[in-house]
Design a protein around this motif. Structure first.
Motif, PDB file in Angstrom:
ATOM      1  N   HIS A  77       0.883  -1.352  -0.037  1.00 25.28           N
ATOM      2  CA  HIS A  77      -0.037   0.289   0.018  1.00 25.28           C
ATOM      3  C   HIS A  77       0.736   1.140   0.004  1.00 25.28           C
ATOM      4  O   HIS A  77       1.548   1.551   0.791  1.00 25.28           O
ATOM      5  CB  HIS A  77      -0.901   0.068   1.303  1.00 25.28           C
ATOM      6  N   GLU A  79       0.309   4.433   0.358  1.00 28.50           N
ATOM      7  CA  GLU A  79       0.047   5.537   1.307  1.00 28.50           C
ATOM      8  C   GLU A  79       1.000   5.552   2.640  1.00 28.50           C
ATOM      9  O   GLU A  79       1.097   6.480   3.225  1.00 28.50           O
ATOM     10  CB  GLU A  79      -1.131   5.601   1.778  1.00 28.50           C
ATOM     11  N   ASN A  81       0.809   3.793   5.396  1.00 26.77           N
ATOM     12  CA  ASN A  81       0.058   3.486   6.533  1.00 26.77           C
ATOM     13  C   ASN A  81      -0.414   2.267   6.563  1.00 26.77           C
ATOM     14  O   ASN A  81      -1.467   1.919   7.378  1.00 26.77           O
ATOM     15  CB  ASN A  81      -1.087   4.644   6.933  1.00 26.77           C
ATOM     16  N   HIS A  85      -3.777   0.011   8.691  1.00 25.84           N
ATOM     17  CA  HIS A  85      -4.841  -0.396   8.296  1.00 25.84           C
ATOM     18  C   HIS A  85      -4.984  -1.990   8.896  1.00 25.84           C
ATOM     19  O   HIS A  85      -6.066  -2.470   9.088  1.00 25.84           O
ATOM     20  CB  HIS A  85      -4.963  -0.737   6.581  1.00 25.84           C
TER      21      HIS A  85
HETATM   22 ZN    ZN Z   1      -3.728   4.044   3.673  1.00 28.47          ZN
END
Ligand code: ZN
Length: 131
Positions: A77, A79, A81, A85
């Motif tokens: 992922h 992003e 983060n 998640h």
């Molecule tokens: Zn994210």
């Protein structure tokens, strides 16, 4: 009855004791016997019930989740983060609690925690009270 509780988290990862906020909504609802659902409409936060007498319990949960699911790791992922998640999914988006005599029926040492894993952010807690 449906209500939203707004909270502002202050750290990247923290547990915020929302027991008294939730209990206040139960009192305001006037419901004496029923159920309350506490739902978190976010993908990097969650809600749990655990000991709120000793704050080191929440600290230990956060630090040991970090050992298993570190903030920096080999994630897909983009992003950045992914750990947040994953923790959000593990702990879960909702909890249901019994309302008895107009109060939350929690164990002696239990409190409700909003779990932030990608803060600081402005967050919402959705609460549905049914009798
Ligand atoms: Zn994210």
């Amino acid at each position: 009855m449906f209500v939203t509780i707004n909270i502002s988290t202050k750290s990247p990862e923290e547990f915020i004791d929302i027991t008294s906020l939730v209990e206040g909504k139960v009192r305001a609802s006037g419901v004496k016997e029923g159920l309350i659902t506490v739902f978190i409409p976010h993908t990097t936060a969650s809600v749990t019930i655990n000991e709120n007498a000793d704050p080191s319990v929440a600290k230990d949960i956060i630090s040991n989740l970090d050992k298993v699911i570190p903030p920096r790791g080999n994630y897909s992922h983009m992003e950045g983060n992914s750990h947040a998640h994953i923790k959000s999914s593990l702990i879960g988006s909702s909890r249901q609690i019994i309302i008895q005599n107009g109060r939350l029926k929690l164990g002696t040492w239990q409190g409700i925690y909003f779990c932030e894993f990608d803060g600081p952010r402005k967050r919402e807690v959705w609460v549905k009270i049914s009798d």
